[in-house]
Design a protein around this motif. Structure first.
Motif, short mmCIF file in Angstrom:
data_model
loop_
_atom_site.label_atom_id
_atom_site.label_comp_id
_atom_site.label_asym_id
_atom_site.label_seq_id
_atom_site.Cartn_x
_atom_site.Cartn_y
_atom_site.Cartn_z
N PHE A 263 -11.17 -31.80 26.70
CA PHE A 263 -10.25 -30.69 26.58
C PHE A 263 -11.00 -29.10 26.03
N ARG A 264 -9.91 -28.67 26.05
CA ARG A 264 -10.46 -27.26 25.74
C ARG A 264 -8.78 -26.72 25.12
N PRO A 265 -8.87 -26.28 24.75
CA PRO A 265 -6.69 -26.03 23.99
C PRO A 265 -6.53 -24.74 24.64
N PRO A 266 -5.45 -25.26 25.72
CA PRO A 266 -5.10 -23.93 26.76
C PRO A 266 -4.55 -22.40 25.93
N THR A 267 -4.78 -20.83 26.81
CA THR A 267 -3.97 -20.43 26.19
C THR A 267 -2.93 -20.36 26.91
N GLU A 268 -1.83 -20.34 25.28
CA GLU A 268 -0.38 -21.15 25.86
C GLU A 268 0.22 -20.02 26.33
N ILE A 269 0.33 -18.90 26.06
CA ILE A 269 1.88 -18.13 26.66
C ILE A 269 1.38 -18.45 27.95
N VAL A 270 -0.16 -17.99 28.52
CA VAL A 270 -0.52 -18.74 30.21
C VAL A 270 0.22 -20.03 30.37
N PHE B 8 -21.97 -19.87 27.53
CA PHE B 8 -20.67 -20.46 28.63
C PHE B 8 -20.09 -21.41 28.81
N GLY B 9 -20.89 -21.98 27.32
CA GLY B 9 -19.86 -23.48 26.29
C GLY B 9 -20.48 -24.24 27.60
N CYS B 10 -20.48 -25.55 26.87
CA CYS B 10 -20.85 -26.32 27.71
C CYS B 10 -20.04 -28.03 27.90
N GLY B 11 -21.10 -28.91 28.89
CA GLY B 11 -20.88 -29.95 29.47
C GLY B 11 -19.96 -29.16 30.44
N ARG B 12 -19.33 -30.70 31.04
CA ARG B 12 -18.17 -30.12 32.49
C ARG B 12 -17.39 -29.03 32.51
N ARG B 13 -17.52 -28.43 31.26
CA ARG B 13 -16.06 -27.90 31.25
C ARG B 13 -17.46 -26.53 31.41
N THR B 14 -18.70 -26.41 31.18
CA THR B 14 -19.71 -25.03 31.35
C THR B 14 -18.71 -24.11 32.40
N CYS B 15 -19.08 -22.91 31.89
CA CYS B 15 -18.65 -22.19 32.77
C CYS B 15 -18.79 -21.83 33.98
N PRO B 16 -18.05 -21.80 35.35
CA PRO B 16 -18.35 -21.45 36.66
C PRO B 16 -19.12 -20.66 37.22
N GLY B 17 -18.55 -19.78 35.92
CA GLY B 17 -19.58 -17.90 36.77
C GLY B 17 -21.42 -18.31 36.52
N LYS B 18 -21.73 -18.58 35.49
CA LYS B 18 -22.03 -18.33 34.48
C LYS B 18 -24.12 -18.43 35.52
#
Ligand code: HEM
Length: 514
Positions: A117-124, A456-466
């Motif tokens: 779980f990554r906190p969402p960008t609230e305004i989006v 690029f972050g970590c785990g299953r949520r790693t950046c797909p553009g890495k």
């Protein structure tokens, strides 16, 4: 008289609220009168309100501290110095816990989760929820749980993350880099200095991403006048959006209650991107592009349009999210070139390595450019654009001796930890060699504590553009250093734009190699 009364009422209400939150029990009148200002006192030691941090005020929390929003990375470094390894802030009424200690960061980021779980960008999220005619979910970047997993599995594996896709795109990327070099030659002045390099770099990363994702060359690197107006608008909107995310998250949140200036700005940029992408999709469908037989050269857009079991609205938002995320690449490239510019020996070694490669290197050749890849990794260690990775805890953790319950937001400060002598020897020095083994081969696990280098972050949520970004950075550096001696005209300063960005204008001397 009125202001004094308001301040007194505020102090009383604040005391009640803070005491109640910290001690999980309501404040009694007797506590208030006998203890003076209980809001400043810690009674129990087993909840997050005992974690040190700046004074938290009701309603605004610790936001009063974050006045210079473009310097938030320095603010966090100061928090670490002042309060230690773990610090609690209140973003309005939401607790946010910053972690600076390697062991804590590892515990959180290495937690094996099916749906990190990554906190969402609230305004989006707020905007997309209000527009169900355009968005059926919050999109790949902001969705959580099984819905996120579905989007991730449908939108990324056959597209951004496949080796075949990267190999196929490599020749085009070589071509775009050559165009970039020509643009540098044309735009630099008589002293070989290119002013506002940051603008051109953003155009280069947009050109590369649009070419890969939309299957279109946008002409961002061509002389002005030749560009399609819509494409320029798309580029500008993608550029603006990160600073808006920052202001909406760290500034006041009045936009949640009425369409404030920041909300209108966000909506205008998001709508611009949405409408242009929709237009491109319509053209793609009309021109029967996605009936083409040449599967190898299909754009990501076409692949996404062909994906089954996904709402068309999710396909559109997927493309929007990919395009906006690519902005980070240009910041990274500018930090990397600045390290190379200020380390003549490193620049020379990259030049030597680049001379051994073919004119337009393939993916396999790029993988063997060990020294250049080590330099990129070292730049990521010292100045990652995503300087902290955010998570919402899925279970209770003991972090620096505090008990932090599931559901809390934590910021893992990888950049600050990576610049700490306790984790890396000569931490502030740019030493690509620390990533090379005795055979001179790049080994991402080589230095002790490399586990906290997570650009690029970590785990299953790693950046797909890495993988795409790494390939792009290697080609870019190899081609630039082979062509020019690179010298920044002044040190590259950083500013916070939701991610860490260079503070422009960036002026660079590009001297031809003889
Ligand atoms: C140097 C360039 C880049 C850097 C440093 C970077 C960094 C990151 C980081 C730190 C995350 C969060 C990962 C996590 O929470 O564990 C992320 C997510 C993401 N990035 Fe990148 N990124 C870069 C380029 C790109 C590019 C080129 C694309 C698209 C083509 C992209 C698309 C995304 C998307 C869609 C996500 C959300 C993934 C999800 O939540 O499942 N990024 N990126």
């Amino acid at each position: 008289m009125v202001p004094v009364t308001v301040i007194l009422i505020y102090i009383v209400v604040a005391s009640f609220l803070v005491y109640t939150f910290r001690n999980k029990k309501p404040l009694k009148w007797s506590d208030f009168f006998l203890n003076g200002f209980p809001m400043l006192k810690v009674i129990k030691n087993d909840n997050i309100y005992c974690i040190p941090g700046p004074l938290r005020l009701p309603f605004i929390g610790t936001k009063w501290q974050q006045i210079k929003m473009n310097k938030l990375h320095e603010y966090y470094a100061d928090l670490n110095k002042t309060y230690g390894n773990i610090v609690m802030e209140m973003n309005g009424n939401i607790p946010v816990i910053s972690l600076f200690k390697r062991e804590d960061i590892e515990k959180v980021l290495q937690f094996n989760s099916a749906y990190p779980f990554r906190p969402p960008t609230e305004i989006v999220s707020f905007y997309r929820q209000k527009h169900p005619e355009r968005y059926s979910s919050l999109g790949l970047v902001n969705e959580q749980g099984p819905q996120w997993a579905k989007l991730r599995s449908k939108l990324t594996p056959k597209t951004l993350e496949s080796k075949r896709m990267l190999s196929t795109f490599c020749p085009e990327l070589n071509e775009i880099c050559d165009e970039f070099i020509n643009a540098i030659k044309q735009k630099r002045n008589a002293n070989n200095v290119l002013e506002n390099f940051d603008d051109l770099m953003k155009m280069m990363s947009l050109e590369a991403s649009s070419s890969l994702i939309l299957g279109r060359r946008m002409g961002y690197l061509q002389e002005s006048g030749e560009n399609n107006e819509n494409f320029m608008e798309l580029g500008n909107a993608a550029k603006n959006i990160f600073a808006i995310f920052r202001d909406a998250f760290y500034g006041n949140c009045l936009w949640k209650y009425f369409p404030s200036r920041i909300y209108k700005e966000y909506a205008a940029n998001e709508e611009k991107i949405y409408n242009i992408i929709l237009e491109i999709i319509k053209n793609t469908i009309q021109n029967n592009e996605f009936m083409a037989q040449d599967k190898e050269n299909e754009s990501i857009l076409v692949k996404i349009l062909k994906t089954e079991g996904l709402d068309i609205r999710d396909k559109i938002s997927g493309v929007i999210d990919f395009l906006t995320a690519t902005q980070v690449l240009s910041h990274t490239a500018i930090f990397l070139l600045s390290f190379i510019s200020s380390n003549a020996e490193v620049q020379e070694k990259i030049f030597q390595e680049s001379s051994l490669l073919s004119e337009n290197p393939s993916l396999d050749e790029l993988n063997k450019a060990h020294y250049t890849r080590a330099a990129i990794q070292e730049s990521f260690r010292i100045s990652p654009s995503a300087f902290a990775v955010a998570r919402i805890l899925e279970q209770d953790f003991n972090l620096s001796e505090y008990h932090v319950e599931a559901g809390n937001i934590v910021l893992c400060h990888n950049m600050i930890a990576c610049n700490n002598e306790e984790n890396f020897e000569n931490a502030k020095e740019f030493i690509p060699e620390r990533w090379l083994n005795e055979n001179g081969e790049m080994n991402p696990n080589q230095p002790t504590n490399s586990s906290i280098v997570v650009p690029f972050g970590c785990g299953r949520r790693t950046c797909p553009g890495k993988k795409l970004s790494e390939m792009e950075l290697v080609i870019l550096v190899i081609k630039l250093v082979r062509e020019f001696k690179i010298e920044y005209m002044s040190p590259c300063e950083q500013q916070f734009e939701f991610v860490l960005a260079p503070r422009g204008p960036i002026n660079i001397k590009f001297e031809n190699r003889v």
